[in-house]
Write an enzyme that holds these catalytic residues in place. Structure first.
Site, PDB file in Angstrom:
ATOM      1  N   ARG A 130       0.802  -1.231   0.000  1.00  0.00           N
ATOM      2  CA  ARG A 130       0.000   0.000   0.000  1.00  0.00           C
ATOM      3  C   ARG A 130       0.831   1.275   0.000  1.00  0.00           C
ATOM      4  NH1 ARG A 130      -2.698  -3.878   2.398  1.00  0.00           N
ATOM      5  NH2 ARG A 130      -4.517  -4.455   1.216  1.00  0.00           N
ATOM      6  N   THR A 174       1.596  -5.796   4.211  1.00  0.00           N
ATOM      7  CA  THR A 174       1.151  -5.149   2.973  1.00  0.00           C
ATOM      8  C   THR A 174       0.892  -3.660   3.180  1.00  0.00           C
ATOM      9  OG1 THR A 174      -1.138  -5.727   3.501  1.00  0.00           O
ATOM     10  CG2 THR A 174       0.068  -7.242   2.074  1.00  0.00           C
ATOM     11  N   GLY A 190      -1.688 -12.041   8.374  1.00  0.00           N
ATOM     12  CA  GLY A 190      -1.559 -13.493   8.221  1.00  0.00           C
ATOM     13  C   GLY A 190      -2.551 -14.255   9.086  1.00  0.00           C
ATOM     14  N   ALA A 191      -3.608 -13.561   9.555  1.00  0.00           N
ATOM     15  CA  ALA A 191      -4.568 -14.209  10.461  1.00  0.00           C
ATOM     16  C   ALA A 191      -5.226 -15.425   9.817  1.00  0.00           C
ATOM     17  CB  ALA A 191      -5.638 -13.214  10.909  1.00  0.00           C
ATOM     18  N   GLU A 192      -5.337 -15.402   8.499  1.00  0.00           N
ATOM     19  CA  GLU A 192      -5.967 -16.546   7.829  1.00  0.00           C
ATOM     20  C   GLU A 192      -5.109 -17.808   7.926  1.00  0.00           C
ATOM     21  OE1 GLU A 192      -6.868 -13.357   6.571  1.00  0.00           O
ATOM     22  OE2 GLU A 192      -8.738 -13.963   7.511  1.00  0.00           O
ATOM     23  N   ASN A 260      -9.468  -9.513  12.074  1.00  0.00           N
ATOM     24  CA  ASN A 260     -10.359 -10.536  12.630  1.00  0.00           C
ATOM     25  C   ASN A 260      -9.601 -11.550  13.494  1.00  0.00           C
ATOM     26  OD1 ASN A 260      -9.494 -11.204   9.712  1.00  0.00           O
ATOM     27  ND2 ASN A 260      -9.830 -13.205  10.668  1.00  0.00           N
ATOM     28  N   ASP A 303     -15.675 -12.615  10.041  1.00  0.00           N
ATOM     29  CA  ASP A 303     -14.487 -11.998   9.414  1.00  0.00           C
ATOM     30  C   ASP A 303     -14.672 -10.494   9.242  1.00  0.00           C
ATOM     31  OD1 ASP A 303     -12.025 -11.648   8.254  1.00  0.00           O
ATOM     32  OD2 ASP A 303     -12.506 -12.612   6.358  1.00  0.00           O
ATOM     33  N   ASN A 385     -14.040  -1.997   3.568  1.00  0.00           N
ATOM     34  CA  ASN A 385     -12.855  -2.796   3.811  1.00  0.00           C
ATOM     35  C   ASN A 385     -11.635  -1.885   3.895  1.00  0.00           C
ATOM     36  OD1 ASN A 385     -11.066  -5.081   3.902  1.00  0.00           O
ATOM     37  ND2 ASN A 385     -12.594  -6.286   2.834  1.00  0.00           N
ATOM     38  N   TRP A 386     -10.505  -2.307   3.313  1.00  0.00           N
ATOM     39  CA  TRP A 386      -9.254  -1.574   3.473  1.00  0.00           C
ATOM     40  C   TRP A 386      -9.233  -0.230   2.760  1.00  0.00           C
ATOM     41  CZ3 TRP A 386     -10.082  -5.265  -0.183  1.00  0.00           C
ATOM     42  CH2 TRP A 386      -9.764  -4.922  -1.501  1.00  0.00           C
TER      43      TRP A 386
END
Lengths: 548, 253
Positions: A130, A174, A190-192, A260, A303, A385-386
């Site tokens: 970003r 990111t 990296g929560a996923e 999340n 999420d 979102n972002w």
């Protein structure tokens, strides 16, 4: 007085394009509004307004915008970066982790720094970036393989590199770093994949760690009691940080939206509120110590990453001057908080939603879990979102891109066991009964959605009432940030490939151009050689417009 | 007459060739650097004389799987599956040097005169050689001349050596100094970073990034001479070797 200083700064820049300019100091960062010809931090200023005091381009002449130059990225990843512009030089990232210094007038490149990320990295959902932060003559970039790199802004040579997290274990970054005083602040994602998130500050001069705040508290730390399973769910509790925070120099507090909890969709296996997931935290900028937190979605099964930019506004609330925070959350509510104390002041839905019937006096959601097989609104990609919102002090309105009529059927599924390097989302998602395909993270090459299954709306919210002032609907959903200017223009892209200028007061369309690609970043504006330019990333390119 | 012409031609060829730096078609500095790297990285298995692996004699300059230098590059960087030869990670100039050494192992003169001591070289770089008055290394020093933080990963020993002793011949296009005069008479000089038909990007002597549109200029051209002096006479051969060793040690981050 402020305006005079700003005009003086502009005149100086216009008159002396080659004059020696000071480095980007902490004072300049804190007073970004005094140099509207520049854009020196991710959101344009520390307040997260993504609003420019420039007004050369206005409602009357915006129809005369023309393309001045294009930077084509040598990357097929989503172009999610907001460029910085410092005294005629633009610094932007080419995904995933190249930095380019560009002449803001001609679009020609001075230098390109290529960062070779470690192979085998897992992070992130899209190998994107970003943008950079700047202090002095040094740029800072957070990398997908979880390193922070300091780069010489004059020649593109790296000065130091610090490992922020373990890329082989799915830690990655990111976001654009936030520079405060002598520190560079970043957070990991990296929560996923079951990380335990943190926000971390480094000494800008050396890359030495200054402080670290875990977004998921460990044993003995306040908030740990909200992980009630008695096991080690906190160790993989998520809490990614992937959008740049904001900063109030007077309070010396920096504000960050937290992602999340993990696993994303099976909330039962992590009983408790799961702090500080889906929260905004206020940290002391010098020490990283938590001053307050506010959680939007306790024990989140949807999420609802709170990774939006916290927008800081000094205003009055019910007749009393207050330091406010506006936060349009992914869960569909627009919140007003007192940013000195974290006190909840108001929260109203800005889209139609059914996961909660409302918020109680303290802002806690009164949840309404949907029956099995029924859709929950908003869906997992959220009501927003972002992509950055904008606040225009002239209109007093808050602007954002939102997804409306967007829901999915959530099924928590069986508990998922954490396995290093494997997906840790748990649960299952399904389409609402009878609904055609839902829009996802990435747009396909053709329009594959239909009426009745989500669309995008650029909207203006009156923060005082929490109600929508106007909405500009789009056929497709949108992932574009929003820029406003002092001439009350609003610039926004979308997934359909159009770049629009709207009237910020009324929402009416003033100008549009098909630039042929999805916008997944926020537009920005700056001045070079006395002329205002507007930059927007779309597809794999950065387009820069100015008046004919 | 014919003999005179032949001798003249031979003399010209000898004079033009940087033969004092080279052995066969591989540069002496590269071979020596290769010998050093070979000693550090390869002798564990291949032995100092290159014949410690059964059936492999590197000195013979004949290889089981390689004919060209490109083949050798492939074997070194990819390894050989099913054998003890692992893949190696070398910078491009290091690879060039190792191959140069492999091609010349048999005749290699162990007396290393071209690559000296990096620590002494650093002292010379900062001191007597005055290199640091123009060049930047690892965030320190001016940016007037090229930043050398990763020069050891970018250039072969031979190229660096030639840049030190004959900078006019070796300077790269991107690093040429340019001089421009604007229509109102302002003179701008600096080091070129990028150029196209219509514009040029440079870093000027005050270390500012400057982009110029050529149609706005009254004069524009390359400065014929580089500001880099030749160190052929400024430093002794041993000192040049030390500075070269230091520069080769700069591999960036």
């Amino acid at each position: 007085m402020k305006t005079n200083r700003a005009i003086l700064a502009m005149l100086l820049t216009a008159a002396l394009p080659l004059a020696a300019r000071a480095q980007v100091t902490p004072t300049r960062l804190a007073r970004a509004a005094d140099e509207p010809h520049n854009w020196i931090t991710y959101s344009g200023n520390y307040n997260g307004h993504r609003h420019s005091p420039l007004k050369q381009i206005d409602a009357a002449n915006v129809k005369n915008l023309e393309l001045k130059w294009v930077f084509q990225a040598n990357s097929l990843q989503s172009f999610s970066a907001t460029p910085l512009v410092v005294d005629g030089i633009m610094y932007v990232t080419q995904a995933p982790n190249d930095v380019v210094a560009i002449d803001a007038v001609t679009g020609k490149v001075f230098w390109l720094y290529h960062y070779a990320a470690e192979p085998g990295r897992l992070c992130c959902r899209g190998q994107v970036n970003r943008g950079v932060g700047i202090l002095g003559d040094t740029l800072f970039m957070a990398t997908v393989d979880a390193h922070l790199v300091a780069i010489d802004a004059k020649n593109g040579k790296p000065i130091w590199k610090t490992k922020v997290g373990d890329a082989s274990n799915a830690y990655g970054m990111t976001l654009a770093p936030l520079v405060i005083k002598d520190k560079v602040i970043v957070g990991v994602a990296g929560a996923e994949f079951g990380i335990r998130g943190y926000i971390v500050a480094y000494e800008a001069a050396t890359g030495k760690e200054a402080w670290r705040f875990y977004t998921i508290p460990g044993p003995g730390e306040p908030g740990f009691e909200t992980w009630k399973d008695g096991g080690d769910s906190w160790k993989h509790g998520g809490g990614s940080v992937w959008t740049t925070g904001t900063y109030d120099p007077e309070l010396n507090l920096t504000y960050w939206g937290i992602g999340n909890p993990g696993p994303d969709f099976n909330a039962a296996q992590r009983p408790g509120d799961n702090l500080y997931s889906d929260s905004v935290v206020a940290l002391d900028a010098d020490t990283g110590k938590l001053k307050w937190h506010f959680q939007f979605t306790p024990n989140d099964p949807y999420d609802y990453d709170s990774t939006q930019v916290p927008v800081l506004v000094d205003g009055t609330w019910k007749g009393t001057p207050r330091k406010l925070m506006y936060f349009a959350n992914r869960n569909g509510f627009f919140y007003v908080l007192d940013r000195a104390t974290g006190e909840f002041l108001q929260g109203k839905p800005y889209v139609s939603l059914n996961w909660a019937r409302g918020l109680d006096a303290k802002g806690r959601p009164q949840t309404t879990p949907q029956p099995a097989g029924e859709a929950t609104y908003p869906g997992p990609l959220g009501a927003t979102n972002w992509y950055s919102p904008s606040y225009n002090p002239n209109t007093g309105l808050f602007y954002l891109s939102a997804w409306e009529n967007y829901g999915q059927v959530f099924d928590a599924g069986d508990p998922i066991e954490f396995r290093e390097g494997q997906n840790f989302t748990g649960g299952r998602l399904a389409l609402p009964p009878g609904a055609p395909a839902m829009p996802g993270m990435q747009r396909g090459p053709v329009n594959t959605w239909h009426e009745g299954n989500a669309h995008g709306t650029v909207m203006a919210i009156d923060p005082v009432t929490g109600t929508r002032k106007w909405g500009y609907p789009m056929h497709d959903v949108t992932t574009s940030g929003v820029l406003t200017t002092a001439s009350d223009l609003l610039f926004v892209g979308g997934r359909e490939g159009y770049f629009h200028a709207l009237d910020a007061e009324s929402g009416s369309l003033l100008w549009k151009l098909n630039v042929g690609g999805e916008t997944a970043a926020g537009p920005m504006t700056f001045m070079a050689e006395g002329k205002q330019l507007v930059a927007v990333a779309a597809g794999h390119s950065l387009y820069v417009f100015g008046l004919r | 007459m014919q003999l005179t012409r032949f001798l003249t031609l031979a003399l010209i060829l000898v004079a033009c060739s940087p033969a004092w730096l080279r052995a066969q078609s591989y540069a002496a500095a590269d071979i020596q650097y290769g010998a050093k790297l070979f000693g550090e990285q390869c002798t564990v298995c291949h032995g100092g004389s290159g014949d410690a692996v059964a059936g492999v004699d590197l000195r013979a300059n004949r290889f089981k799987r390689s004919t060209s230098d490109g083949d050798l590059r492939g074997v070194i960087t990819a390894g050989v599956e099913g054998t003890g030869m692992p893949p190696f990670k070398f910078e491009a100039p290091e690879l060039t040097a190792i191959i140069a050494y492999l091609r010349n192992m048999r005749t290699f003169d162990q007396k290393n005169t071209l690559i000296g001591d990096a620590a002494r070289g650093r002292a010379l770089f900062d001191g007597k050689g005055q290199c640091a008055t123009c060049h930047r290394v690892n965030g320190r020093g001016p940016r007037v001349a090229p930043d050398l933080s990763d020069i050891g990963a970018l250039r072969t020993p031979d190229a660096i050596l030639r840049a030190m002793v004959d900078p006019e011949a070796e300077i790269r296009h991107a690093n040429r100094s340019i001089r421009a005069v604007t229509r109102d008479g302002k003179v701008i000089t600096g080091r070129r970073m990028n150029e196209d038909t219509y514009t040029v990007q440079l870093i000027d002597e005050q270390e500012r990034l400057v982009s110029l549109v050529k149609s706005n200029l009254r004069e524009y051209g390359l400065v014929r001479r580089t500001g880099m002096p030749s160190y052929r006479d400024k430093l002794t051969t041993a000192e040049v070797a030390d500075v070269l060793a230091y520069l080769l040690s700069l591999k960036g981050l």
